[in-house]
Design a protein around this motif. Sequence first.
Motif, mmCIF file in Angstrom:
data_model
loop_
_atom_site.group_PDB
_atom_site.id
_atom_site.type_symbol
_atom_site.label_atom_id
_atom_site.label_comp_id
_atom_site.label_asym_id
_atom_site.label_seq_id
_atom_site.Cartn_x
_atom_site.Cartn_y
_atom_site.Cartn_z
ATOM 1 N N UNK A 50 0.827 -1.209 0.000
ATOM 2 C CA UNK A 50 0.000 0.000 0.000
ATOM 3 C C UNK A 50 0.859 1.256 0.000
ATOM 4 N N UNK A 51 1.865 1.289 0.864
ATOM 5 C CA UNK A 51 2.745 2.462 0.925
ATOM 6 C C UNK A 51 3.507 2.639 -0.387
ATOM 7 N N UNK A 52 3.970 1.528 -0.963
ATOM 8 C CA UNK A 52 4.676 1.593 -2.239
ATOM 9 C C UNK A 52 3.782 2.116 -3.347
ATOM 10 N N UNK A 53 2.550 1.631 -3.384
ATOM 11 C CA UNK A 53 1.582 2.086 -4.376
ATOM 12 C C UNK A 53 1.384 3.597 -4.281
ATOM 13 N N UNK A 54 1.240 4.087 -3.079
ATOM 14 C CA UNK A 54 1.061 5.524 -2.858
ATOM 15 C C UNK A 54 2.247 6.304 -3.421
ATOM 16 N N UNK A 55 3.455 5.852 -3.117
ATOM 17 C CA UNK A 55 4.645 6.524 -3.642
ATOM 18 C C UNK A 55 4.723 6.472 -5.155
ATOM 19 N N UNK A 56 4.318 5.357 -5.726
ATOM 20 C CA UNK A 56 4.411 5.175 -7.173
ATOM 21 C C UNK A 56 3.447 6.083 -7.939
ATOM 22 N N UNK A 57 2.257 6.294 -7.412
ATOM 23 C CA UNK A 57 1.263 7.039 -8.196
ATOM 24 C C UNK A 57 1.089 8.492 -7.764
ATOM 25 N N UNK A 58 1.800 8.950 -6.759
ATOM 26 C CA UNK A 58 1.493 10.266 -6.174
ATOM 27 C C UNK A 58 1.575 11.432 -7.166
ATOM 28 N N UNK A 59 2.403 11.325 -8.187
ATOM 29 C CA UNK A 59 2.553 12.404 -9.178
ATOM 30 C C UNK A 59 2.101 11.983 -10.576
ATOM 31 N N UNK A 60 1.260 10.940 -10.673
ATOM 32 C CA UNK A 60 0.913 10.393 -11.987
ATOM 33 C C UNK A 60 0.283 11.435 -12.920
#
Length: 190
Positions: A43-53
């Motif tokens: 979940x935390x990784x997903x948040x970091x990955x998409x935060x600036x999509x």
Amino acid sequence: MTRDEALNLVREFVKNEGLVRHMLCVEAAMRFYAEKYGEDVELWGLLGLIHDFDWEIHPTLEQHPQAGSAILRERGLSEAIIQDILSHADHCGVPRDTLRRKALSACDEVTGLVTAVALVRPSRSLYDLEASSVKKKWKDKAFAAGTDRSEMEHAAKDLGVDIWEHVGNVITAMRKIAPELGLVGNIPQG
């Protein structure tokens, strides 16, 4: 949303490889902190990955990241994750009142500085980069002038981590994906 779906979302909206690498860096750092704090690494990784999509399609503070929220809702992301993403932008007014939100804020800006320092080293690598090298460049305000050092310090403090320990943690996290980032440099692997 799985990691593959998140990466596909990023690739759908982001053509600038530098921005993709930034999000990969933040993902790695968020995974590091999730593990450190016993939280949900995926979940935390997903948040970091998409935060600036949505930065390329909404490149102003009037639009980013709030305009991207509609896209995330259409894709079925939870409102909690959407609010976490909104929290990384001060102008959205979403409080950083959870550890996850504090971590996202702390990991976002500093990854750019770490990358910039790695790229000017003779090795052009994360593998031999230490926090002390970042600290030396930190004092040179002309270096990576677009990064907000006071924001980085405040975000690390808000997370409860000394800034130089935090920089070291982010370097450690980013080393795990150095090949993806193009930051192996001339350090022999083996």
